[in-house]
Scaffold this motif. Sequence first.
Motif, mmCIF file in Angstrom:
data_model
loop_
_atom_site.group_PDB
_atom_site.id
_atom_site.type_symbol
_atom_site.label_atom_id
_atom_site.label_comp_id
_atom_site.label_asym_id
_atom_site.label_seq_id
_atom_site.Cartn_x
_atom_site.Cartn_y
_atom_site.Cartn_z
ATOM 1 N N GLN A 1 0.716 -1.491 0.228
ATOM 2 C CA GLN A 1 -0.200 -0.276 -0.477
ATOM 3 C C GLN A 1 0.520 1.286 -0.270
ATOM 4 O OE1 GLN A 1 -0.993 -2.660 2.274
ATOM 5 N NE2 GLN A 1 -1.602 -3.350 0.436
ATOM 6 N N GLY A 2 2.486 1.167 -0.252
ATOM 7 C CA GLY A 2 3.198 2.210 -0.355
ATOM 8 C C GLY A 2 3.444 2.336 0.916
ATOM 9 N N ILE A 3 3.485 1.547 1.944
ATOM 10 C CA ILE A 3 3.216 2.306 3.524
ATOM 11 C C ILE A 3 4.973 1.654 4.128
ATOM 12 C CG2 ILE A 3 2.580 2.490 5.502
ATOM 13 C CD1 ILE A 3 0.981 4.550 3.285
ATOM 14 N N ASN B 1 5.800 7.878 4.401
ATOM 15 C CA ASN B 1 4.573 7.041 2.910
ATOM 16 C C ASN B 1 5.302 6.529 2.094
ATOM 17 O OD1 ASN B 1 3.577 8.396 0.497
ATOM 18 N ND2 ASN B 1 1.540 9.253 2.115
ATOM 19 N N LEU B 2 5.627 5.986 1.573
ATOM 20 C CA LEU B 2 6.428 5.793 -0.323
ATOM 21 C C LEU B 2 5.250 5.418 -1.470
ATOM 22 C CD1 LEU B 2 8.972 3.235 1.472
ATOM 23 C CD2 LEU B 2 8.915 5.481 0.440
ATOM 24 N N GLN B 3 4.266 6.572 -1.163
ATOM 25 C CA GLN B 3 3.378 6.119 -2.467
ATOM 26 C C GLN B 3 2.878 6.702 -3.922
ATOM 27 O OE1 GLN B 3 -0.667 7.007 0.049
ATOM 28 N NE2 GLN B 3 -0.570 5.404 0.283
ATOM 29 N N MET B 4 4.260 7.485 -3.652
ATOM 30 C CA MET B 4 5.118 8.001 -4.347
ATOM 31 C C MET B 4 4.881 7.521 -6.041
ATOM 32 S SD MET B 4 7.491 11.154 -5.815
ATOM 33 C CE MET B 4 7.922 11.946 -3.818
ATOM 34 N N MET C 1 -1.392 8.416 -7.674
ATOM 35 C CA MET C 1 -0.615 9.181 -6.604
ATOM 36 C C MET C 1 0.258 10.136 -7.567
ATOM 37 S SD MET C 1 -0.172 10.092 -4.216
ATOM 38 C CE MET C 1 -1.270 8.808 -3.012
ATOM 39 N N GLY C 2 -0.050 11.324 -8.201
ATOM 40 C CA GLY C 2 1.659 12.357 -9.454
ATOM 41 C C GLY C 2 1.399 11.599 -10.503
ATOM 42 N N THR C 3 2.019 12.588 -11.373
ATOM 43 C CA THR C 3 2.498 12.557 -12.624
ATOM 44 C C THR C 3 3.229 10.786 -13.004
ATOM 45 O OG1 THR C 3 4.023 13.440 -12.594
ATOM 46 C CG2 THR C 3 2.016 14.838 -12.856
ATOM 47 N N ALA C 4 3.354 10.884 -12.291
ATOM 48 C CA ALA C 4 4.416 9.032 -12.574
ATOM 49 C C ALA C 4 4.316 8.145 -13.098
ATOM 50 C CB ALA C 4 5.802 8.646 -11.670
ATOM 51 N N ARG D 1 10.882 11.317 -12.554
ATOM 52 C CA ARG D 1 11.378 10.815 -11.325
ATOM 53 C C ARG D 1 10.194 11.284 -10.610
ATOM 54 N NH1 ARG D 1 17.377 11.081 -11.526
ATOM 55 N NH2 ARG D 1 17.652 13.651 -11.865
ATOM 56 N N TYR D 2 9.275 11.528 -10.235
ATOM 57 C CA TYR D 2 8.548 12.804 -9.367
ATOM 58 C C TYR D 2 7.838 10.909 -8.996
ATOM 59 C CZ TYR D 2 8.361 16.795 -10.026
ATOM 60 O OH TYR D 2 8.991 18.304 -10.423
ATOM 61 N N GLU D 3 8.733 9.540 -8.228
ATOM 62 C CA GLU D 3 8.554 7.990 -8.608
ATOM 63 C C GLU D 3 8.979 7.278 -6.897
ATOM 64 O OE1 GLU D 3 8.062 3.933 -9.047
ATOM 65 O OE2 GLU D 3 9.748 5.249 -9.645
ATOM 66 N N GLU D 4 9.153 7.017 -6.759
ATOM 67 C CA GLU D 4 9.539 5.958 -5.458
ATOM 68 C C GLU D 4 9.091 4.785 -5.263
ATOM 69 O OE1 GLU D 4 8.554 9.515 -1.752
ATOM 70 O OE2 GLU D 4 7.011 7.871 -1.984
ATOM 71 N N GLY D 5 8.960 4.083 -6.618
ATOM 72 C CA GLY D 5 9.305 2.952 -6.646
ATOM 73 C C GLY D 5 10.190 2.370 -6.202
ATOM 74 N N ASN D 6 11.948 2.694 -6.907
ATOM 75 C CA ASN D 6 12.644 1.294 -6.488
ATOM 76 C C ASN D 6 12.836 2.080 -4.694
ATOM 77 O OD1 ASN D 6 12.905 2.300 -9.123
ATOM 78 N ND2 ASN D 6 15.402 3.528 -8.653
#
Length: 449
Positions: A26-28, A401-404, A409-412, A428-433
């Motif tokens: 859930q990006g947490i 929060n790791l949901q970017m 959630m956002g433009t990425a 690179r507005y993103e926290e998938g890595n």
Amino acid sequence: MCQEFKSPLSKRARAMLEDFQASLEQGISKIGVLNDEEIHQAELERVFGRNWNFLAHESEIPNKNDYVLRSIGDDTFIVNRGSDGEIRVLLDVCPHRGASICRAAKGSSSHFQCPYHGWTFKNNGDLVGTPSFKDAYSGLDRKEWGLTQAPRVEIFHGFVFATLDENCPDLKESLAGMGWYLDMIFSLQDEGMEVLGEPQRFIIKANWKIAAENFSGDDYHLMTLHKSTYDIGVMQIPLRENMKGYHIQAGNGHGISFSIDLESKDPLFFYYPEEIVKTFNLENLSEKQLELARGSRVCVGNIFPNISFLMLPLSPDPKNVPPTPLFTWRVWQPKGKDEIEVWNWFMMYKNTSEEFKRASYRAAMASFGIAGTFELDDAIPWETITRNAKGTFAKKNMKLNLQMGMEGMGTAKQVMEWPFPGIAYYPRYEEGNQRHLYRHYLKEMLSEE
């Protein structure tokens, strides 16, 4: 099959990690794992004990008998080029009583002698000397009592790696897609890279995972934490422009990020000047590697678990000196649950002028040295995160929060036809890595194989 663990996870530690694993989708993330003694002790065996660890670069031990002293987790090793020219990784523990035998951080020696009782070893690890041998150890089989070697050692473009797990997959397999990107960087020049000066060492009162996730894919913090570097001209790529690029989940927890100028008609090659680009042998690169290198201006990444690198142009003196490309390679060496020793190497392509190497080193020292503008910025929030993670209430209740970049959630967005290895997102507005890093971390920590 990897090694079985001697120390099973406690019920409490396993519950913490399983809770983190469930919430990550859930990006947490959970702050408690960033400052916990049980978790740290388990990491030494489950993460550092069975993955590939960077120890040294061949250029640090160019001659026979050269050595450096390095660490994997909480174990110390002698990395040496033996009298036969072969590179070995030897545990710095005398098999007689367990004393350390190496008393200098680097040097040149054909033998190592334990200061306690004088047992002496060749730099290939063989025991060759025991004082008063006839009276004390005349029945000893010296072949059985040499120095312990790291189970496996591999060298990748001059970078010396070792693993403590003899059943670990080969380094190339472990690097997964990251190997393709590192090949691109290190193959630009036939001679590869060399270390400039000595690696810097300094302490940050922070957990190693915070630094690893930062280099894995946290470009977002540049626009606030490092804003002053653009304001004063250290970094000349506008911060929002710099976000135009890709995050790539390169497999096995590795993450890499590229800032790319999509509108440039000229080849960029990380802004290396023309005289340096002329030294590149572009035939070493595949067609796809060449395509990516031509358009790249900044590259940053983390090799799981704790090896980070960065290549970009910066100026040490914006009013008088133009930006110079630099390459920093660092290891976040855990010294405890709340402390890392940073090992920071500055490198440059070997076949470049001494003048350019000095300029690159100066730019690197001013920005990512022990007192560099970027380095000082980063340490402050990393230390407060670690301190907060110790809090009794925070450890039990705080979620992060790791949901970017997740859906909605956002433009990425995921690049569905990404032509290179891994799974990519733009911009690179993103926290998938970071999520990718933690998925692999949790897999390693919760495995019982």
